[in-house]
Scaffold this active site. Structure first.
Site, PDB file in Angstrom:
ATOM      1  N   ASP A 251       9.327  -6.060   7.240  1.00 34.06           N
ATOM      2  CA  ASP A 251       8.755  -4.737   6.979  1.00 34.06           C
ATOM      3  C   ASP A 251       9.652  -3.981   6.001  1.00 34.06           C
ATOM      4  O   ASP A 251      10.841  -4.283   5.885  1.00 34.06           O
ATOM      5  CB  ASP A 251       8.600  -3.963   8.294  1.00 34.06           C
ATOM      6  CG  ASP A 251       7.624  -2.794   8.168  1.00 34.06           C
ATOM      7  OD1 ASP A 251       6.709  -2.877   7.320  1.00 34.06           O
ATOM      8  OD2 ASP A 251       7.773  -1.798   8.904  1.00 34.06           O
ATOM      9  N   GLU A 252       9.086  -3.008   5.321  1.00 37.13           N
ATOM     10  CA  GLU A 252       9.809  -2.197   4.318  1.00 37.13           C
ATOM     11  C   GLU A 252      10.469  -3.082   3.262  1.00 37.13           C
ATOM     12  O   GLU A 252      11.581  -2.826   2.802  1.00 37.13           O
ATOM     13  CB  GLU A 252      10.855  -1.301   4.991  1.00 37.13           C
ATOM     14  CG  GLU A 252      10.318  -0.389   6.092  1.00 37.13           C
ATOM     15  CD  GLU A 252       9.410   0.729   5.609  1.00 37.13           C
ATOM     16  OE1 GLU A 252       9.066   0.756   4.415  1.00 37.13           O
ATOM     17  OE2 GLU A 252       9.026   1.568   6.432  1.00 37.13           O
ATOM     18  N   ALA A 253       9.760  -4.134   2.865  1.00 38.76           N
ATOM     19  CA  ALA A 253      10.361  -5.149   1.991  1.00 38.76           C
ATOM     20  C   ALA A 253      10.697  -4.619   0.596  1.00 38.76           C
ATOM     21  O   ALA A 253      11.542  -5.196  -0.091  1.00 38.76           O
ATOM     22  CB  ALA A 253       9.425  -6.353   1.876  1.00 38.76           C
TER      23      ALA A 253
ATOM     24  N   GLY B 244       0.857  -1.181   0.000  1.00 41.18           N
ATOM     25  CA  GLY B 244       0.000   0.000   0.000  1.00 41.18           C
ATOM     26  C   GLY B 244       0.890   1.225   0.000  1.00 41.18           C
ATOM     27  O   GLY B 244       2.102   1.116   0.192  1.00 41.18           O
ATOM     28  N   PRO B 245       0.315   2.415  -0.208  1.00 39.33           N
ATOM     29  CA  PRO B 245       1.117   3.637  -0.199  1.00 39.33           C
ATOM     30  C   PRO B 245       1.567   3.977   1.219  1.00 39.33           C
ATOM     31  O   PRO B 245       1.194   3.298   2.178  1.00 39.33           O
ATOM     32  CB  PRO B 245       0.154   4.695  -0.752  1.00 39.33           C
ATOM     33  CG  PRO B 245      -1.195   4.193  -0.406  1.00 39.33           C
ATOM     34  CD  PRO B 245      -1.109   2.694  -0.456  1.00 39.33           C
ATOM     35  N   MET B 246       2.377   5.019   1.318  1.00 36.19           N
ATOM     36  CA  MET B 246       2.805   5.475   2.630  1.00 36.19           C
ATOM     37  C   MET B 246       1.580   5.766   3.499  1.00 36.19           C
ATOM     38  O   MET B 246       0.528   6.121   2.984  1.00 36.19           O
ATOM     39  CB  MET B 246       3.585   6.784   2.517  1.00 36.19           C
ATOM     40  CG  MET B 246       4.859   6.688   1.739  1.00 36.19           C
ATOM     41  SD  MET B 246       5.658   8.303   1.712  1.00 36.19           S
ATOM     42  CE  MET B 246       4.292   9.413   1.428  1.00 36.19           C
TER      43      MET B 246
ATOM     44  N   SER C 174       3.243  -0.894   8.636  1.00 39.42           N
ATOM     45  CA  SER C 174       4.046  -1.294   9.795  1.00 39.42           C
ATOM     46  C   SER C 174       3.153  -1.634  10.980  1.00 39.42           C
ATOM     47  O   SER C 174       3.453  -2.543  11.756  1.00 39.42           O
ATOM     48  CB  SER C 174       5.027  -0.182  10.170  1.00 39.42           C
ATOM     49  OG  SER C 174       5.941   0.036   9.108  1.00 39.42           O
TER      50      SER C 174
END
Ligand SMILES: [Zn+2]
Length: 235
Positions: free
Chosen positions: A122-124, A45-47, A52
């Site tokens: 996370d942050e993959a 998804g977007p920021m 997270s």
């Protein structure tokens, strides 16, 4: 009908030739491996859409059921070895560096007697392509579940290489359903990079910025219409 009649359980699986624990056998494929075993799942998804937060919630849910996992991240907004969320949650995490092998991470933990049933990555989208291949191997060869969370596209609206590989390889892909709104009220889809108050479309794929208005380099989620127009609204 009498009360002492033995119930017949039609759902009980038939024991296989090598199965000494009759009744507990998982269905197996012709290669002998479980049919319904570990999975590689990608949530994107977007920021600001709560990736997270969802990663930490998933870790919590699994840990509550007695499963044990590792949490990894790369370039978290805190720039530290932890997963932090915009709503205030935080969890220590292993920083995925260039040379880190996710398989070694799991094997080393096992060697120390630490159980690893799953990975939360996370942050993959910021991981290397090799890391995504390692995730697939952990699922297929080690029966470790891998749950990856990240952006799909960069500030140019092009897929991150790692995200693309996850779309190609994952058993399931899900867009996180928490809506992030553009300034116009439409659903936000794309992550614009803003430098000196203007949307830029050229530059390094990963530049660390903030979402605060005051930052020199910042990111803002826009709907496709306003991303394409480069319109940041009247702020
Ligand atoms: Zn808009």
């Amino acid at each position: 009908m009498t009360d002492d009649a033995a119930p017949i359980c039609l759902a009980r699986p038939l024991p296989g030739p090598d199965d000494t624990r009759a009744g507990c056998a998982a269905a197996r494929g012709v290669d002998g491996r479980p049919l319904h075993a570990a999975a590689l799942k990608f949530f994107w998804g977007p920021m600001d859409c709560g990736k997270s937060t969802m990663a930490l919630q998933m870790n919590y849910n699994h840990a509550r059921q007695g499963r044990r996992g590792l949490v990894t991240t790369r370039i978290d907004r805190s720039l530290g070895p932890q997963v932090t969320t915009r709503i205030g949650l935080a969890h220590s995490a292993i920083e995925v560096t260039d040379g880190l092998d996710l398989r070694d991470l799991v094997r080393d933990a096992w060697a120390e007697g630490v159980r690893v049933d799953y990975l939360i990555c996370d942050e993959a989208s910021f991981y290397d392509l090799e890391h995504i291949e390692q995730m697939a191997e952990l699922v297929d060869n080690y029966d470790v579940d891998v749950y990856a969370f990240g952006l799909a596209t960069d500030f140019r609206s092009c897929l991150f290489p790692a995200a693309r590989r996850l779309f190609e390889l994952a058993d399931s892909v899900a867009r996180i359903q928490v809506e992030v709104l553009c300034w116009c009220g439409r659903e936000g889809l794309l992550n614009a990079r803003v430098v000196d108050g203007r949307v830029v479309r050229e530059g390094e794929q990963v530049v660390i910025g903030d979402t605060a208005n005051s930052a020199q380099v910042r990111y803002q989620v826009l709907c496709r219409r306003h991303y394409r127009a480069g319109d940041l609204g009247g702020r």
